[in-house]
Design a protein around this motif. Structure first.
Motif, PDB file in Angstrom:
ATOM      1  N   ARG A  59       0.827  -1.208   0.000  1.00  0.00           N
ATOM      2  CA  ARG A  59       0.000   0.000   0.000  1.00  0.00           C
ATOM      3  C   ARG A  59       0.860   1.256   0.000  1.00  0.00           C
ATOM      4  N   LEU A  60       2.002   1.170   0.653  1.00  0.00           N
ATOM      5  CA  LEU A  60       2.913   2.314   0.694  1.00  0.00           C
ATOM      6  C   LEU A  60       3.448   2.631  -0.703  1.00  0.00           C
ATOM      7  N   LEU A  61       3.720   1.593  -1.499  1.00  0.00           N
ATOM      8  CA  LEU A  61       4.183   1.825  -2.866  1.00  0.00           C
ATOM      9  C   LEU A  61       3.100   2.539  -3.671  1.00  0.00           C
ATOM     10  N   ARG A  62       1.849   2.097  -3.513  1.00  0.00           N
ATOM     11  CA  ARG A  62       0.745   2.725  -4.241  1.00  0.00           C
ATOM     12  C   ARG A  62       0.583   4.183  -3.813  1.00  0.00           C
ATOM     13  N   LEU A  63       0.655   4.426  -2.488  1.00  0.00           N
ATOM     14  CA  LEU A  63       0.500   5.789  -1.971  1.00  0.00           C
ATOM     15  C   LEU A  63       1.638   6.687  -2.441  1.00  0.00           C
ATOM     16  N   TYR A  64       2.854   6.184  -2.363  1.00  0.00           N
ATOM     17  CA  TYR A  64       4.012   6.972  -2.797  1.00  0.00           C
ATOM     18  C   TYR A  64       3.902   7.312  -4.284  1.00  0.00           C
ATOM     19  N   ALA A  65       3.501   6.330  -5.109  1.00  0.00           N
ATOM     20  CA  ALA A  65       3.365   6.560  -6.543  1.00  0.00           C
ATOM     21  C   ALA A  65       2.278   7.592  -6.825  1.00  0.00           C
ATOM     22  N   ARG A  66       1.165   7.512  -6.085  1.00  0.00           N
ATOM     23  CA  ARG A  66       0.063   8.458  -6.296  1.00  0.00           C
ATOM     24  C   ARG A  66       0.486   9.875  -5.928  1.00  0.00           C
ATOM     25  N   LEU A  67       1.178  10.032  -4.809  1.00  0.00           N
ATOM     26  CA  LEU A  67       1.606  11.355  -4.365  1.00  0.00           C
ATOM     27  C   LEU A  67       2.660  11.965  -5.284  1.00  0.00           C
ATOM     28  N   ASN A  68       3.398  11.120  -5.983  1.00  0.00           N
ATOM     29  CA  ASN A  68       4.467  11.604  -6.872  1.00  0.00           C
ATOM     30  C   ASN A  68       4.075  11.510  -8.351  1.00  0.00           C
ATOM     31  N   ASP A  69       2.777  11.342  -8.597  1.00  0.00           N
ATOM     32  CA  ASP A  69       2.255  11.265  -9.966  1.00  0.00           C
ATOM     33  C   ASP A  69       3.033  10.243 -10.796  1.00  0.00           C
ATOM     34  N   ALA A  70       3.248   9.077 -10.190  1.00  0.00           N
ATOM     35  CA  ALA A  70       4.041   8.022 -10.840  1.00  0.00           C
ATOM     36  C   ALA A  70       3.224   6.743 -11.002  1.00  0.00           C
ATOM     37  N   ASN A  71       1.926   6.928 -11.228  1.00  0.00           N
ATOM     38  CA  ASN A  71       1.046   5.760 -11.361  1.00  0.00           C
ATOM     39  C   ASN A  71       1.033   5.152 -12.756  1.00  0.00           C
ATOM     40  N   LYS A  72       1.535   5.913 -13.752  1.00  0.00           N
ATOM     41  CA  LYS A  72       1.469   5.440 -15.134  1.00  0.00           C
ATOM     42  C   LYS A  72       2.649   4.509 -15.425  1.00  0.00           C
ATOM     43  N   VAL A  73       2.387   3.230 -15.374  1.00  0.00           N
ATOM     44  CA  VAL A  73       3.432   2.232 -15.619  1.00  0.00           C
ATOM     45  C   VAL A  73       3.113   1.479 -16.893  1.00  0.00           C
ATOM     46  N   HIS A  74       4.143   0.863 -17.471  1.00  0.00           N
ATOM     47  CA  HIS A  74       4.000   0.161 -18.744  1.00  0.00           C
ATOM     48  C   HIS A  74       3.815  -1.341 -18.526  1.00  0.00           C
ATOM     49  N   ALA A  75       2.909  -1.910 -19.284  1.00  0.00           N
ATOM     50  CA  ALA A  75       2.737  -3.360 -19.250  1.00  0.00           C
ATOM     51  C   ALA A  75       3.958  -4.034 -19.873  1.00  0.00           C
ATOM     52  N   GLY A  76       4.204  -5.262 -19.471  1.00  0.00           N
ATOM     53  CA  GLY A  76       5.317  -6.006 -20.049  1.00  0.00           C
ATOM     54  C   GLY A  76       5.910  -6.967 -19.039  1.00  0.00           C
ATOM     55  N   GLU A  77       6.935  -7.673 -19.501  1.00  0.00           N
ATOM     56  CA  GLU A  77       7.626  -8.650 -18.661  1.00  0.00           C
ATOM     57  C   GLU A  77       8.893  -8.005 -18.112  1.00  0.00           C
ATOM     58  N   TYR A  78       9.036  -8.003 -16.786  1.00  0.00           N
ATOM     59  CA  TYR A  78      10.153  -7.325 -16.137  1.00  0.00           C
ATOM     60  C   TYR A  78      11.043  -8.315 -15.394  1.00  0.00           C
ATOM     61  N   PHE A  79      12.327  -7.985 -15.371  1.00  0.00           N
ATOM     62  CA  PHE A  79      13.273  -8.737 -14.549  1.00  0.00           C
ATOM     63  C   PHE A  79      13.818  -7.797 -13.489  1.00  0.00           C
ATOM     64  N   PHE A  80      13.641  -8.192 -12.232  1.00  0.00           N
ATOM     65  CA  PHE A  80      14.147  -7.400 -11.107  1.00  0.00           C
ATOM     66  C   PHE A  80      15.278  -8.176 -10.443  1.00  0.00           C
ATOM     67  N   PRO A  81      16.505  -7.697 -10.555  1.00  0.00           N
ATOM     68  CA  PRO A  81      17.639  -8.415  -9.953  1.00  0.00           C
ATOM     69  C   PRO A  81      17.677  -8.234  -8.443  1.00  0.00           C
TER      70      PRO A  81
END
Length: 354
Positions: free
Chosen positions: A75-97
Motif C-alpha cells: 500500500r505504501l508503494l501505491r500511496l508513494y506513486a500516487r503522491l508523486n504522480d508516478a502511477n502510469k506504468v507500462h505493461a510487459g515482462e520485467y526482470f528485477f535483480p
C-alpha cells in the motif's frame, strides 16, 4: 497574570506541543519512507520475473508482490506513486535483480524497461526459414504460423505480392507477446528504406526497370557469393550478362525453383527443366527474389564492379575465378569444379556433371 492570559498561554503551549508532535511524526514518517524506498526487496540471487499484463495497474503488481513476500508494505508503494504522480506504468515482462529497491522498481516500471528477446534473420535465408525461426520462439504471439502465403500477406498488409526477399536480415529485439506480424513488418520497412536509399545512389545504365528487379538481383548475388569482397564483381558479371542478352545461368535460382525436391545436388536434367526460376532456361531475372539479401548485396547489385568478366567459378577456398571468355571459364571449371559440384556457382551446362 490574568486568568484569561494564563489560559491563552497554556492553550498556545498545548497547540505548540501538538504541532511539534505532529511535525516530528511527519518527519519520522518521511525518514521511514525514504529508508524503505532504498531498502532492497526480498529477491534471491536468481532475480525475480514479473509480467504486468495490459490493463493491470501498479496496485495489482504491488498486491501480487506483497502476497509473494517480495515487497513489504504494498500500500505504501501505491500511496508513494500516487503522491508523486508516478502511477502510469507500462505493461510487459520485467526482470528485477537482487538489490532492487521499491524506488528502482518504480523507476523501471515507469520507463517500461522490460525484458527484451531477440531473433536473427540470417543473410541468404529464405522467407520460409525466417518464418520458421519466428515459429520456434515461445515469447512471440504467433499469428502467421500455419497460414497459407496468401493469408500471411493479408495479415501483414504489405504492398507486395510475394514476401520473398523483403525481410531484411538482421537481429531484432522485442518484448514478450510481440506478434510475428509486427516483427516481419518492421523487417520489411527496414528493407524497403534501405532499397530506396541505395536506389537513389545507383550506378547509371543498369538493366533494372525498378527497385524490385534490383532486389531480385541482390538476392542472387547473396546466394552466389562465397567471399564478401567479391559481391560487386559477381554483380558485375550478372549485370553484363543481362546487358548482352545472355542467360544468367546461376545454380541458386535452379535450387530455389526445385524447392523441397533439392537434396544437395543438381543434375543436367534439373538444369534443363523449364521452371520459372531456372535461369539456364528462362531469359533475364527470375520472377521473385530467391533469398534475403544483405545491405552489402543490395549495394553491389546497384553498384556492380566494372570489367569484362562474364563467368566465374568457385575455387574451393571461398573465392572465385573470374573469366572473360567461355574457353577460359571451362579451363577454370576443370581446375576447380569438375565432378564435385557441391559449392554451386554460375557455370554453363557444359561444365556440369551428370
Amino acid at each position: 497574570m490574568s486568568k484569561k492570559l494564563s489560559f491563552t498561554v497554556k492553550l498556545l503551549g498545548v497547540a505548540g506541543g501538538v504541532f511539534l508532535a505532529a511535525f516530528l511524526s511527519l518527519l519520522a514518517a518521511w525518514f521511514y519512507v525514504q529508508n524503505w524506498l532504498k531498502t532492497p526487496l526480498q529477491i534471491s540471487d536468481a532475480g525475480y520475473v514479473y509480467e504486468l499484463k495490459q490493463g493491470q495497474s501498479l496496485g495489482y503488481l504491488a498486491n501480487d508482490m506483497g502476497v509473494a513476500g517480495v515487497l513489504n508494505h504494498p500500500r505504501l508503494l501505491r500511496l508513494y506513486a500516487r503522491l508523486n504522480d508516478a502511477n502510469k506504468v507500462h505493461a510487459g515482462e520485467y526482470f528485477f535483480p537482487q538489490g532492487t529497491t521499491p524506488e528502482s522498481l518504480l523507476q523501471k516500471l515507469i520507463k517500461g524497461d522490460v525484458i527484451l528477446y531477440q531473433v536473427t534473420f540470417v543473410e541468404g535465408w529464405t522467407v520460409k526459414q525466417a518464418l520458421a525461426a519466428l515459429e520456434k520462439m515461445d515469447s512471440i504471439e504467433h499469428l502467421l504460423a500455419g497460414k497459407s502465403s496468401a493469408d500471411q500477406l493479408a495479415l501483414l498488409a504489405l504492398p507486395v505480392k510475394d514476401l520473398e526477399g523483403w525481410i531484411f536480415p538482421d537481429t531484432y529485439s522485442f518484448s514478450r507477446n510481440t506478434s510475428d506480424v509486427e516483427i516481419v513488418q518492421n523487417a520489411y520497412r527496414k528493407m524497403q528504406t534501405l532499397l530506396e536509399t541505395e536506389w537513389e545512389k545507383r550506378a547509371p545504365n543498369l538493366p533494372y526497370k525498378n527497385t524490385y528487379e534490383a532486389l531480385i538481383m541482390a538476392s542472387i548475388v547473396e546466394r552466389e557469393t562465397g567471399h564478401h569482397s567479391e559481391r560487386d564483381q559477381i554483380a558485375g558479371v550478372f549485370v553484363r550478362r543481362l546487358q548482352q542478352g545472355m542467360k544468367l545461368q546461376t545454380d541458386p535460382t535452379v535450387i530455389y525453383g526445385m524447392g523441397d525436391n533439392y537434396k544437395g545436388r543438381i543434375t543436367r536434367k534439373n538444369l534443363e527443366e523449364p521452371t520459372a526460376y531456372n535461369t539456364y532456361v528462362i531469359p533475364g531475372l527470375p520472377p521473385t527474389p530467391i533469398s534475403l539479401p544483405s545491405a552489402a548485396s543490395i549495394k553491389a547489385a546497384l553498384n556492380p564492379a566494372p570489367g569484362r568478366a562474364l563467368y566465374f567459378v568457385a575455387k574451393g577456398d571461398g573465392t572465385s575465378e573470374f573469366s572473360d571468355t567461355l574457353d577460359a571459364h571451362n579451363q577454370a571449371v576443370r581446375r576447380y569444379q569438375l565432378n564435385r559440384r557441391s559449392d554451386y556457382r554460375a557455370a554453363p551446362p557444359s561444365a556440369v556433371g551428370n
